[in-house]
Design a protein around this motif. Sequence first.
Motif, PDB file in Angstrom:
ATOM      1  N   LEU A 274       1.944   5.372   5.238  1.00 20.69           N
ATOM      2  CA  LEU A 274       3.298   5.707   5.709  1.00 20.69           C
ATOM      3  C   LEU A 274       4.337   5.663   4.588  1.00 20.69           C
ATOM      4  CD1 LEU A 274       3.372   3.882   9.152  1.00 20.69           C
ATOM      5  CD2 LEU A 274       2.976   6.303   8.713  1.00 20.69           C
ATOM      6  N   ASN A 275       3.993   6.215   3.443  1.00 19.98           N
ATOM      7  CA  ASN A 275       4.882   6.258   2.269  1.00 19.98           C
ATOM      8  C   ASN A 275       5.243   4.879   1.739  1.00 19.98           C
ATOM      9  OD1 ASN A 275       5.010   9.084   2.119  1.00 19.98           O
ATOM     10  ND2 ASN A 275       6.504   9.109   3.778  1.00 19.98           N
ATOM     11  N   GLY A 276       4.434   3.889   2.030  1.00 17.86           N
ATOM     12  CA  GLY A 276       4.627   2.547   1.505  1.00 17.86           C
ATOM     13  C   GLY A 276       4.795   1.501   2.580  1.00 17.86           C
ATOM     14  N   THR A 277       3.784   0.635   2.738  1.00 20.72           N
ATOM     15  CA  THR A 277       3.785  -0.392   3.776  1.00 20.72           C
ATOM     16  C   THR A 277       3.077  -1.638   3.244  1.00 20.72           C
ATOM     17  OG1 THR A 277       3.669   1.303   5.485  1.00 20.72           O
ATOM     18  CG2 THR A 277       3.057  -0.906   6.139  1.00 20.72           C
TER      19      THR A 277
ATOM     20  N   ASN B 228       0.863  -1.183   0.000  1.00 20.57           N
ATOM     21  CA  ASN B 228       0.000   0.000   0.000  1.00 20.57           C
ATOM     22  C   ASN B 228       0.902   1.236   0.000  1.00 20.57           C
ATOM     23  OD1 ASN B 228      -1.633   2.190   0.582  1.00 20.57           O
ATOM     24  ND2 ASN B 228      -2.846   1.110   2.108  1.00 20.57           N
ATOM     25  N   PRO B 229       1.049   1.910  -1.141  1.00 18.39           N
ATOM     26  CA  PRO B 229       1.953   3.059  -1.218  1.00 18.39           C
ATOM     27  C   PRO B 229       1.467   4.275  -0.435  1.00 18.39           C
ATOM     28  CG  PRO B 229       0.759   2.804  -3.282  1.00 18.39           C
ATOM     29  CD  PRO B 229       0.408   1.619  -2.418  1.00 18.39           C
ATOM     30  N   ARG B 230       0.184   4.311  -0.053  1.00 17.77           N
ATOM     31  CA  ARG B 230      -0.375   5.472   0.651  1.00 17.77           C
ATOM     32  C   ARG B 230      -0.207   5.384   2.168  1.00 17.77           C
ATOM     33  NH1 ARG B 230      -4.769   3.864  -2.635  1.00 17.77           N
ATOM     34  NH2 ARG B 230      -5.674   3.215  -0.682  1.00 17.77           N
TER      35      ARG B 230
ATOM     36  N   ASN C 218      -1.691   5.914  13.139  1.00 19.61           N
ATOM     37  CA  ASN C 218      -1.044   6.976  12.384  1.00 19.61           C
ATOM     38  C   ASN C 218      -2.022   7.731  11.495  1.00 19.61           C
ATOM     39  OD1 ASN C 218       2.025   7.151  12.640  1.00 19.61           O
ATOM     40  ND2 ASN C 218       1.609   4.958  12.682  1.00 19.61           N
ATOM     41  N   ARG C 219      -3.278   7.273  11.446  1.00 20.96           N
ATOM     42  CA  ARG C 219      -4.281   7.934  10.611  1.00 20.96           C
ATOM     43  C   ARG C 219      -5.440   8.448  11.448  1.00 20.96           C
ATOM     44  NH1 ARG C 219      -5.369   3.151   6.585  1.00 20.96           N
ATOM     45  NH2 ARG C 219      -5.011   1.995   8.483  1.00 20.96           N
TER      46      ARG C 219
END
Length: 105
Positions: free
Chosen positions: A65-68, A61-63, A92-93
């Motif tokens: 944390l900048n990619g996880t 999932n690139p959205r 974090n969201r």
Amino acid sequence: VVNYSIPMAIHRVQANGKVSADIGKVAIERGPIVYCLEGIDNQNIDQVSMTNVTGLTALFNPRLLNGTETISALDGSGNKLFTAIPYYAWNNRGVSKMKVWIPKQ
């Protein structure tokens, strides 16, 4: 450039039977990472459960944390049951419910 790839299988981990609140529950790990369910991704977090045959698939999932890497759970018909995120990415969201131990059917 050096590329290094370590295969990280997804595992179900049984809760210790000595912890009464977790009897009959499992957690999800991928390599050394523990995953959790977060209310933001799982509106039905209190009704989520899984079986021994629930399909678990890692997806990038690139959205988040900048990619996880996340894990999607699918039933036998291919319907999405829930999404799990790495425990370190929780909260974090925004504030929401979180669950590590998932009831097993």
